[in-house]
Design a protein around this motif. Structure first.
Motif, PDB file in Angstrom:
ATOM      1  N   LEU A 127     -12.712   0.609   1.004  1.00 52.87           N
ATOM      2  CA  LEU A 127     -12.973   0.792  -0.428  1.00 52.87           C
ATOM      3  C   LEU A 127     -13.970   1.910  -0.683  1.00 52.87           C
ATOM      4  O   LEU A 127     -13.803   2.700  -1.616  1.00 52.87           O
ATOM      5  N   VAL A 128     -15.012   1.986   0.128  1.00 58.17           N
ATOM      6  CA  VAL A 128     -16.038   2.997  -0.139  1.00 58.17           C
ATOM      7  C   VAL A 128     -15.656   4.349   0.451  1.00 58.17           C
ATOM      8  O   VAL A 128     -16.297   5.347   0.144  1.00 58.17           O
ATOM      9  N   LEU A 129     -14.620   4.393   1.288  1.00 57.11           N
ATOM     10  CA  LEU A 129     -14.285   5.660   1.946  1.00 57.11           C
ATOM     11  C   LEU A 129     -13.228   6.471   1.203  1.00 57.11           C
ATOM     12  O   LEU A 129     -13.190   7.692   1.329  1.00 57.11           O
ATOM     13  N   VAL A 130     -12.353   5.807   0.458  1.00 56.12           N
ATOM     14  CA  VAL A 130     -11.202   6.524  -0.076  1.00 56.12           C
ATOM     15  C   VAL A 130     -11.617   7.445  -1.227  1.00 56.12           C
ATOM     16  O   VAL A 130     -12.635   7.229  -1.867  1.00 56.12           O
ATOM     17  N   ASP A 131     -10.781   8.460  -1.440  1.00 55.28           N
ATOM     18  CA  ASP A 131     -11.200   9.496  -2.388  1.00 55.28           C
ATOM     19  C   ASP A 131     -10.436   9.434  -3.700  1.00 55.28           C
ATOM     20  O   ASP A 131     -10.543  10.347  -4.501  1.00 55.28           O
ATOM     21  N   ASN A 132      -9.636   8.401  -3.928  1.00 57.81           N
ATOM     22  CA  ASN A 132      -9.019   8.295  -5.249  1.00 57.81           C
ATOM     23  C   ASN A 132      -8.907   6.846  -5.670  1.00 57.81           C
ATOM     24  O   ASN A 132      -9.017   5.922  -4.865  1.00 57.81           O
ATOM     25  N   LEU A 133      -8.710   6.663  -6.980  1.00 60.56           N
ATOM     26  CA  LEU A 133      -8.719   5.318  -7.550  1.00 60.56           C
ATOM     27  C   LEU A 133      -7.542   4.484  -7.072  1.00 60.56           C
ATOM     28  O   LEU A 133      -7.641   3.261  -6.977  1.00 60.56           O
ATOM     29  N   PHE A 134      -6.435   5.148  -6.776  1.00 68.30           N
ATOM     30  CA  PHE A 134      -5.236   4.420  -6.363  1.00 68.30           C
ATOM     31  C   PHE A 134      -5.487   3.666  -5.067  1.00 68.30           C
ATOM     32  O   PHE A 134      -5.233   2.462  -4.957  1.00 68.30           O
ATOM     33  N   LEU A 135      -6.006   4.374  -4.069  1.00 72.07           N
ATOM     34  CA  LEU A 135      -6.318   3.720  -2.795  1.00 72.07           C
ATOM     35  C   LEU A 135      -7.432   2.710  -2.973  1.00 72.07           C
ATOM     36  O   LEU A 135      -7.433   1.646  -2.362  1.00 72.07           O
ATOM     37  N   LEU A 136      -8.395   3.071  -3.833  1.00 70.79           N
ATOM     38  CA  LEU A 136      -9.505   2.150  -4.061  1.00 70.79           C
ATOM     39  C   LEU A 136      -8.985   0.819  -4.572  1.00 70.79           C
ATOM     40  O   LEU A 136      -9.449  -0.239  -4.169  1.00 70.79           O
ATOM     41  N   TYR A 137      -7.976   0.890  -5.435  1.00 66.41           N
ATOM     42  CA  TYR A 137      -7.438  -0.349  -6.005  1.00 66.41           C
ATOM     43  C   TYR A 137      -6.853  -1.248  -4.913  1.00 66.41           C
ATOM     44  O   TYR A 137      -6.993  -2.474  -4.951  1.00 66.41           O
ATOM     45  N   ILE A 138      -6.201  -0.632  -3.918  1.00 64.88           N
ATOM     46  CA  ILE A 138      -5.618  -1.412  -2.823  1.00 64.88           C
ATOM     47  C   ILE A 138      -6.720  -2.188  -2.093  1.00 64.88           C
ATOM     48  O   ILE A 138      -6.641  -3.402  -1.890  1.00 64.88           O
ATOM     49  N   PHE A 139      -7.764  -1.466  -1.711  1.00 66.75           N
ATOM     50  CA  PHE A 139      -8.852  -2.135  -0.983  1.00 66.75           C
ATOM     51  C   PHE A 139      -9.606  -3.096  -1.897  1.00 66.75           C
ATOM     52  O   PHE A 139     -10.137  -4.111  -1.452  1.00 66.75           O
ATOM     53  N   TRP A 140      -9.663  -2.738  -3.166  1.00 64.24           N
ATOM     54  CA  TRP A 140     -10.311  -3.579  -4.179  1.00 64.24           C
ATOM     55  C   TRP A 140      -9.671  -4.963  -4.181  1.00 64.24           C
ATOM     56  O   TRP A 140     -10.339  -5.987  -4.185  1.00 64.24           O
TER      57      TRP A 140
END
Lengths: 607, 102
Positions: A127-140
């Motif tokens: 979550l803290v490593l990815v550089d866009n909201l789309f990937l962040l949502y997955i880890f979120w």
């Protein structure tokens, strides 16, 4: 050196699969798999931190999707904020897993616990490593899942199972907002990369809406008003989980999200103002509830909501460094407090602070480290909490809104008050329970000592003596920072006033009659209101739907089957079992066929 | 020469006798004999049609030889079944063989 960052979440992920697949055979050893994986991640995080001095940056692992010609890549961002989160998550996570070896010892689902924790570590680091909201949502969603699994870890307890569901559904409300925000940002801004946040040009109202929707996700995850109700219930999970997920890391993901999308918020003052106001409401409300809570973990849970609110308030007031600094220090001392509480619960087998008392002499290490954590939380100079809270107070003061400043000061005062009350009730005075308290084993006290060390000295990273190293690290563009001496004195005075008030009132804590402050004692009736507004109507709706299903839908299905049965019953009589009957039918059939064929042939011949 | 119609009529009469037997006889042995009569009616028809309609070919005669062979095998199986049912039920009347009825 920074481009090894994407390996950091891989190790806990591998540990998760190892523990899930070979958990039965590994037995107790699975703890070492998990601890080892996070220790490796911690080492890598330190390497990335050192590499960052030579220059950070983001890099793309592989292009992935394309939405209307706008690419979404598997990208990694490595900057000071990410590295700070990496260090916090890996260090706190490793310590808490070591502690869990002792705390969870003998649990029948020991291996599954460590598998879940590893999965959580992996998701959080991703979550803290990815550089866009789309990937962040997955880890979120990944961390949300682990949170639910671990809250309901002892699912034999109905309260724990219910708390897991509550945590999942309540955060889902916020996550829906985040998803809508991401979709809106994609459709009007055409980019989900954090690096593009500051340059997206779109109609103002839409951007404000997108920012508010993203903040809604943060509100759910960070348990802010009005979606805070799940966090106190989440304390049904194992205490080590409360420490790692519901105090130090996952709930801070909301604050991280706001900090990560900060350019989006600063460009739109309305959104930023909303962050500040929601933060202020959460901070004061939760702090006031904590003053009346009697469950040691509930006090800490409300304290967490309150401190997260303070971080949001700091961010909303323009104090980017203050909010992130407090996020870091809070992770360490709140983890320390929860682990200390776990150690106490381990010893006395109760969570009610009124049934404790006099533990100081019996549990020296736990008591001393707990008090250090409490003082850090209360913001007593020169412990870590003091420096970060001072930073937030300064930011809110400079922001100029008096109401927000009063909220921040009130929160500081109440924080000092309820922590002192907690310590006085739990560790001092007469022993009130029929329990034989004993110090916890070294595997549990060692992490406490290390975390206490962080709670004591981490704040100096942001002090004038270290030339405000943290501020220059996290926000180098903000230029020279100076300690506001007046504010430092004021915040110390506020903290001391809170402690002093608690000391003066200490005789009344035990004899306190319930019902005097019914509004606060009942947590402002949020659970009851939500129950009446959402849960009950939903139950009624569900009951109506169930009735429809059972009467109408099942009726149709049963009707069809009954028709078939009736038909079969009627046609049974055709089967006489007498071969003559069959042959007669056959011969008759052939006769009819011959007649028909002949007649048709005749007719064809005529026409 | 006897015209084809006579053979066909003979065949039809035999078939009707066989069919009547099959439909009316309760005794399994008689039933089996009736089936044989039907088969022989078909054989007469096959051979006669072969001889009169396509004298160059021999399919009808070949098929009737097959029918005779298969009918012999079939009546063996039928008799075996009747004997084995008789051992169970002490009866050769088809009315008593309603084992497969629901």
């Amino acid at each position: 050196m920074v481009n090894i960052a994407h390996f950091i979440p891989v190790f806990p992920f591998v540990a998760f699969w190892l523990n899930i697949i070979f958990g039965c055979r590994l037995g107790v050893a699975c703890a070492y798999v998990s601890v080892g994986a996070s220790a490796i991640s911690a080492v890598l995080a330190v390497l990335v931190f050192m590499g960052l001095q030579a220059g950070g940056g983001s890099y793309v692992l592989t292009p992935w999707l394309s939405v209307n010609g706008h690419p979404i890549s598997l990208g990694i961002i490595v900057d000071s904020l990410t590295v700070m989160m990496l260090l916090v998550v890996t260090i706190v996570g490793t310590l808490i897993q070591i502690y869990s070896i002792g705390y969870m010892g003998g649990d029948p689902r020991f291996t599954r616990y460590f598998a879940y924790i590893s999965l959580f570590m992996s998701s959080m680091l991703g979550l803290v490593l990815v550089d866009n909201l789309f990937l962040l949502y997955i880890f979120w969603e990944g961390v949300g899942l682990c949170s639910c699994l671990l809250v309901a870890f002892w699912y034999e307890k109905p309260a724990a199972a219910a708390a897991g569901i509550k945590a999942f559904i309540t955060t889902r409300v916020g996550d829906t907002g985040l998803l809508l925000g991401i979709l809106l940002l994609m459709s009007v801004g055409h980019s989900l990369r954090f690096a593009d946040m500051s340059v997206i040009s779109a109609p103002e109202p839409l951007m404000v809406l997108a920012a508010l929707l993203i903040f809604m996700g943060a509100v759910g995850k960070s348990a802010q008003f009005p979606l805070h109700v799940w966090l106190p219930d989440a304390m049904e999970g194992p205490t080590a989980v409360s420490a790692l997920i519901h105090a130090a890391t996952m709930v801070a993901a909301g604050v991280y999200l706001v900090a990560r999308c900060y350019p989006l918020f600063t460009a739109h003052p309305l959104a930023l103002q909303t962050v500040a106001v929601i933060g202020a409401i959460s901070a004061v409300m939760a702090a006031s509830i904590a003053c009346f809570a009697n469950d040691i973990k509930k006090v800490l849970a409300y304290s967490t909501i309150s401190q997260l609110g303070l971080m949001m308030l700091g961010l909303g007031a323009g104090g980017y460094t203050g909010g992130t600094f407090h996020l870091m220090t809070h992770a360490f001392f709140k983890a320390l407090l929860f682990l200390g509480a776990g150690s106490v619960i381990h010893a006395v087998h109760t969570q009610d602070i009124r049934a404790m008392g006099g533990l100081f002499n019996k549990m020296k290490v736990t008591s001393v480290t707990f008090i250090i954590g409490a003082l850090a939380l209360a913001g007593v100079a020169p412990l870590s909490g003091f420096w970060s809270k001072d930073e937030i107070l300064t930011a809110v003061w400079q922001h100029g809104n008096l109401g927000l400043f009063i909220a921040a000061v009130t929160t500081s005062f109440l924080t000092a008050f309820y922590m002192t009350r907690l310590i006085l009730l739990a560790f001092f005075g007469e022993s009130r329970g029929a329990h034989k308290a004993h110090e916890s084993p070294a595997v549990m006290t060692m992490p406490l000592v290390i975390l206490a060390f962080f709670a004591l000295f981490l704040g100096f990273a942001g002090s004038p003596w270290a030339h405000h190293a943290f501020q220059r690290f996290i926000a180098p563009e903000e230029g020279e920072v100076a300690l506001d001496l007046g504010m430092a004195v004021a915040s110390t005075v506020i903290a001391c006033a809170g402690i002093l008030t608690a000391f003066l009132l200490r005789g009344k804590f035990l004899g306190y009659k319930e019902g005097t402050c019914a509004l606060i004692e009942n947590k402002y009736y949020f659970d009851e209101i939500y129950d009446a507004l959402f849960v009950k109507p939903f139950h009624r709706l569900a009951a109506a739907v169930a009735r429809f299903d059972q009467v109408r839908v099942d009726g149709v299905v049963n009707g069809v089957s009954r028709c078939v049965q009736e038909l079969a019953q009627a046609s049974r009589s055709l089967q006489t079992g007498l071969v003559e009957n069959y042959l007669l039918a056959q011969a008759g059939g052939v006769f009819v066929l011959i007649v028909v064929v002949t007649l048709v042939g005749k007719l064809c011949h005529i026409f | 020469m006897i015209p084809l119609g006579h053979f066909v009529i003979l065949s039809a009469v035999l078939f009707c006798i066989g069919l009547f037997g099959v439909l009316t006889q309760r005794n399994a042995i008689r039933f089996l004999i009736s089936v044989e009569i039907i088969l022989n009616a078909a054989n007469i028809n096959l051979v006669a049609c072969n001889r009169y309609l396509a004298p160059a070919n021999a399919e009808g005669q070949v098929v009737s030889l097959f029918v005779i062979g298969v009918a012999a095998a079939a009546s063996v199986v039928g008799l075996i079944l009747i004997i084995s049912v008789y051992r169970q039920r002490k009866s050769v009347f088809l009315d008593d063989f309603n084992l497969l009825k629901w």
